[in-house]
Scaffold this motif. Sequence first.
Motif, PDB file in Angstrom:
ATOM      1  N   PHE A 198       0.828  -1.200   0.000  1.00  0.00           N
ATOM      2  CA  PHE A 198       0.000   0.000   0.000  1.00  0.00           C
ATOM      3  C   PHE A 198       0.867   1.257   0.000  1.00  0.00           C
ATOM      4  O   PHE A 198       2.029   1.215   0.404  1.00  0.00           O
ATOM      5  CB  PHE A 198      -0.926  -0.016   1.223  1.00  0.00           C
ATOM      6  CG  PHE A 198      -1.701  -1.300   1.366  1.00  0.00           C
ATOM      7  CD1 PHE A 198      -2.729  -1.599   0.479  1.00  0.00           C
ATOM      8  CD2 PHE A 198      -1.380  -2.222   2.341  1.00  0.00           C
ATOM      9  CE1 PHE A 198      -3.437  -2.800   0.585  1.00  0.00           C
ATOM     10  CE2 PHE A 198      -2.075  -3.419   2.459  1.00  0.00           C
ATOM     11  CZ  PHE A 198      -3.101  -3.711   1.572  1.00  0.00           C
ATOM     12  N   TRP A 199       0.290   2.375  -0.435  1.00  0.00           N
ATOM     13  CA  TRP A 199       1.024   3.636  -0.388  1.00  0.00           C
ATOM     14  C   TRP A 199       1.514   3.872   1.037  1.00  0.00           C
ATOM     15  O   TRP A 199       0.804   3.571   2.008  1.00  0.00           O
ATOM     16  CB  TRP A 199       0.146   4.791  -0.853  1.00  0.00           C
ATOM     17  CG  TRP A 199      -0.323   4.655  -2.272  1.00  0.00           C
ATOM     18  CD1 TRP A 199      -1.619   4.548  -2.698  1.00  0.00           C
ATOM     19  CD2 TRP A 199       0.482   4.616  -3.472  1.00  0.00           C
ATOM     20  NE1 TRP A 199      -1.668   4.439  -4.075  1.00  0.00           N
ATOM     21  CE2 TRP A 199      -0.389   4.482  -4.577  1.00  0.00           C
ATOM     22  CE3 TRP A 199       1.855   4.691  -3.723  1.00  0.00           C
ATOM     23  CZ2 TRP A 199       0.060   4.415  -5.899  1.00  0.00           C
ATOM     24  CZ3 TRP A 199       2.310   4.612  -5.036  1.00  0.00           C
ATOM     25  CH2 TRP A 199       1.429   4.473  -6.101  1.00  0.00           C
ATOM     26  N   PRO A 200       2.729   4.387   1.211  1.00  0.00           N
ATOM     27  CA  PRO A 200       3.360   4.421   2.539  1.00  0.00           C
ATOM     28  C   PRO A 200       2.550   5.062   3.657  1.00  0.00           C
ATOM     29  O   PRO A 200       2.669   4.653   4.812  1.00  0.00           O
ATOM     30  CB  PRO A 200       4.656   5.196   2.278  1.00  0.00           C
ATOM     31  CG  PRO A 200       5.013   4.830   0.868  1.00  0.00           C
ATOM     32  CD  PRO A 200       3.685   4.772   0.141  1.00  0.00           C
ATOM     33  N   ASP A 201       1.711   6.043   3.345  1.00  0.00           N
ATOM     34  CA  ASP A 201       0.963   6.726   4.399  1.00  0.00           C
ATOM     35  C   ASP A 201      -0.472   6.202   4.557  1.00  0.00           C
ATOM     36  O   ASP A 201      -1.261   6.791   5.300  1.00  0.00           O
ATOM     37  CB  ASP A 201       0.920   8.234   4.121  1.00  0.00           C
ATOM     38  CG  ASP A 201       2.282   8.882   4.308  1.00  0.00           C
ATOM     39  OD1 ASP A 201       2.997   8.489   5.247  1.00  0.00           O
ATOM     40  OD2 ASP A 201       2.639   9.769   3.507  1.00  0.00           O
ATOM     41  N   ARG A 202      -0.808   5.112   3.898  1.00  0.00           N
ATOM     42  CA  ARG A 202      -2.185   4.607   3.981  1.00  0.00           C
ATOM     43  C   ARG A 202      -2.447   3.935   5.323  1.00  0.00           C
ATOM     44  O   ARG A 202      -1.664   3.110   5.804  1.00  0.00           O
ATOM     45  CB  ARG A 202      -2.454   3.615   2.854  1.00  0.00           C
ATOM     46  CG  ARG A 202      -3.892   3.085   2.860  1.00  0.00           C
ATOM     47  CD  ARG A 202      -4.224   2.303   1.621  1.00  0.00           C
ATOM     48  NE  ARG A 202      -5.556   1.730   1.674  1.00  0.00           N
ATOM     49  CZ  ARG A 202      -6.096   1.002   0.699  1.00  0.00           C
ATOM     50  NH1 ARG A 202      -5.408   0.783  -0.415  1.00  0.00           N
ATOM     51  NH2 ARG A 202      -7.310   0.514   0.822  1.00  0.00           N
ATOM     52  N   GLY A 203      -3.564   4.277   5.916  1.00  0.00           N
ATOM     53  CA  GLY A 203      -3.953   3.652   7.171  1.00  0.00           C
ATOM     54  C   GLY A 203      -4.711   2.357   6.934  1.00  0.00           C
ATOM     55  O   GLY A 203      -5.018   1.992   5.796  1.00  0.00           O
ATOM     56  N   PRO A 204      -5.058   1.657   8.019  1.00  0.00           N
ATOM     57  CA  PRO A 204      -5.779   0.387   7.880  1.00  0.00           C
ATOM     58  C   PRO A 204      -7.248   0.603   7.560  1.00  0.00           C
ATOM     59  O   PRO A 204      -7.857   1.583   7.995  1.00  0.00           O
ATOM     60  CB  PRO A 204      -5.618  -0.262   9.258  1.00  0.00           C
ATOM     61  CG  PRO A 204      -5.501   0.907  10.196  1.00  0.00           C
ATOM     62  CD  PRO A 204      -4.757   1.970   9.429  1.00  0.00           C
ATOM     63  N   ASP A 205      -7.823  -0.305   6.779  1.00  0.00           N
ATOM     64  CA  ASP A 205      -9.267  -0.313   6.577  1.00  0.00           C
ATOM     65  C   ASP A 205      -9.700  -1.742   6.276  1.00  0.00           C
ATOM     66  O   ASP A 205      -8.882  -2.659   6.268  1.00  0.00           O
ATOM     67  CB  ASP A 205      -9.706   0.669   5.479  1.00  0.00           C
ATOM     68  CG  ASP A 205      -9.137   0.341   4.102  1.00  0.00           C
ATOM     69  OD1 ASP A 205      -9.190  -0.841   3.705  1.00  0.00           O
ATOM     70  OD2 ASP A 205      -8.651   1.259   3.413  1.00  0.00           O
ATOM     71  N   LYS A 206     -10.987  -1.939   6.012  1.00  0.00           N
ATOM     72  CA  LYS A 206     -11.524  -3.298   5.868  1.00  0.00           C
ATOM     73  C   LYS A 206     -11.004  -4.015   4.632  1.00  0.00           C
ATOM     74  O   LYS A 206     -11.147  -5.240   4.523  1.00  0.00           O
ATOM     75  CB  LYS A 206     -13.048  -3.255   5.837  1.00  0.00           C
ATOM     76  CG  LYS A 206     -13.634  -2.519   4.641  1.00  0.00           C
ATOM     77  CD  LYS A 206     -15.144  -2.515   4.700  1.00  0.00           C
ATOM     78  CE  LYS A 206     -15.746  -1.809   3.492  1.00  0.00           C
ATOM     79  NZ  LYS A 206     -17.228  -1.795   3.549  1.00  0.00           N
ATOM     80  N   THR A 207     -10.415  -3.290   3.690  1.00  0.00           N
ATOM     81  CA  THR A 207      -9.893  -3.931   2.474  1.00  0.00           C
ATOM     82  C   THR A 207      -8.424  -4.295   2.568  1.00  0.00           C
ATOM     83  O   THR A 207      -7.965  -5.203   1.874  1.00  0.00           O
ATOM     84  CB  THR A 207     -10.092  -3.021   1.249  1.00  0.00           C
ATOM     85  OG1 THR A 207      -9.265  -1.847   1.384  1.00  0.00           O
ATOM     86  CG2 THR A 207     -11.542  -2.600   1.107  1.00  0.00           C
ATOM     87  N   THR A 208      -7.668  -3.588   3.405  1.00  0.00           N
ATOM     88  CA  THR A 208      -6.211  -3.770   3.376  1.00  0.00           C
ATOM     89  C   THR A 208      -5.759  -5.112   3.941  1.00  0.00           C
ATOM     90  O   THR A 208      -4.839  -5.733   3.412  1.00  0.00           O
ATOM     91  CB  THR A 208      -5.500  -2.625   4.121  1.00  0.00           C
ATOM     92  OG1 THR A 208      -5.971  -2.567   5.474  1.00  0.00           O
ATOM     93  CG2 THR A 208      -5.741  -1.289   3.427  1.00  0.00           C
ATOM     94  N   PHE A 209      -6.402  -5.565   5.013  1.00  0.00           N
ATOM     95  CA  PHE A 209      -5.924  -6.792   5.648  1.00  0.00           C
ATOM     96  C   PHE A 209      -6.195  -8.051   4.816  1.00  0.00           C
ATOM     97  O   PHE A 209      -5.328  -8.927   4.717  1.00  0.00           O
ATOM     98  CB  PHE A 209      -6.478  -6.905   7.068  1.00  0.00           C
ATOM     99  CG  PHE A 209      -5.903  -5.871   7.991  1.00  0.00           C
ATOM    100  CD1 PHE A 209      -4.608  -5.992   8.468  1.00  0.00           C
ATOM    101  CD2 PHE A 209      -6.641  -4.764   8.346  1.00  0.00           C
ATOM    102  CE1 PHE A 209      -4.054  -5.022   9.301  1.00  0.00           C
ATOM    103  CE2 PHE A 209      -6.099  -3.779   9.174  1.00  0.00           C
ATOM    104  CZ  PHE A 209      -4.802  -3.910   9.645  1.00  0.00           C
ATOM    105  N   PRO A 210      -7.378  -8.190   4.187  1.00  0.00           N
ATOM    106  CA  PRO A 210      -7.548  -9.338   3.286  1.00  0.00           C
ATOM    107  C   PRO A 210      -6.532  -9.359   2.143  1.00  0.00           C
ATOM    108  O   PRO A 210      -6.005 -10.421   1.786  1.00  0.00           O
ATOM    109  CB  PRO A 210      -8.976  -9.155   2.768  1.00  0.00           C
ATOM    110  CG  PRO A 210      -9.680  -8.392   3.839  1.00  0.00           C
ATOM    111  CD  PRO A 210      -8.650  -7.454   4.370  1.00  0.00           C
ATOM    112  N   LEU A 211      -6.241  -8.195   1.566  1.00  0.00           N
ATOM    113  CA  LEU A 211      -5.238  -8.131   0.506  1.00  0.00           C
ATOM    114  C   LEU A 211      -3.872  -8.538   1.041  1.00  0.00           C
ATOM    115  O   LEU A 211      -3.118  -9.268   0.389  1.00  0.00           O
ATOM    116  CB  LEU A 211      -5.182  -6.721  -0.087  1.00  0.00           C
ATOM    117  CG  LEU A 211      -6.397  -6.282  -0.907  1.00  0.00           C
ATOM    118  CD1 LEU A 211      -6.325  -4.793  -1.227  1.00  0.00           C
ATOM    119  CD2 LEU A 211      -6.501  -7.093  -2.196  1.00  0.00           C
TER     120      LEU A 211
END
Length: 301
Positions: A198-211
């Motif tokens: 992910f882009w370096p400053d992106r925070g967590p959300d419901k899509t990031t962890f499955p990816l």
Amino acid sequence: MSRWDDRERAAMVALLRRTATEKGERELVQQLAEEASAVALLRERLAPVDLFSDPVDEAIAQAAEEIASWEQSGIQVIALRDDRYPHRLRDVFDRPPLLFARGTVLDEDNGVAVVGSRVVSSEGRSTAAELATRLVERGLSVVSGLAAGVDTAAHRAALTAGGRTVAVIGTGICKHFPPENRDLHREVAEQGAVFSQFWPDRGPDKTTFPLRNGTMSGYSLATIIVEASERSGTRIQARKAVEHGRPVILMQSVIDRTQWGRVTAGKPDVHVARSAREAMVIVDALLDRPKQLESLLTRIG
């Protein structure tokens, strides 16, 4: 080229900045896998505004500045066709087009993922630590997600054993989630590597962890799931590993406590272990597979 071509890499960053969907990223990966030029793909998307400027050159220059800024802060930017891109991850269908990394990146890294719930029992924490220690004893990297619970126990045990540990995180690489693992993030980077797609400053959300779970599966030789609830995100990694054709080892507690665990146990190359020692017997057998295949091919030849 050890770093692909800097202009091509900058063009990929520019393309991804203009790609808003996961489907768009997958299409880009497919085109690049077929040896398409990122510069040429960018030119297809950007029409000139006037006769006196080239939007492609401008977009590439802007992306190159962004890459330089990341690298100055110690972040490695690794594109899909870069020689540094992890080779095992390159083989899966949902590989990310770009990786950001801190630490020592190995294109050939023999690692096993040890993952599970953020809320973990003392028995599960002990099992994760024992698994990590035994993997280090075999010269394998311990791969996990730098989350609370099982992940933290696995990373810390690998560090204590003096081994290599790799974190595949569900945020940008400049973020720390959970916040209390900030120091652990640094220690893992010092003794292994931290990766983010992910882009370096992106925070967590419901899509990031499955990816992230899919990427971790693709990076690893196999996945061991220590503990997981019925709704745990860890089940996504088990599903992804099956789709990738990678072995999965479920600890007995997952089978005993969850319906998804019992269903997954019937999938191809999914194994069940009643203890860390039994899990390592399975790992040893998995490691022997290439040798057995080589021996068979030698006899056939």
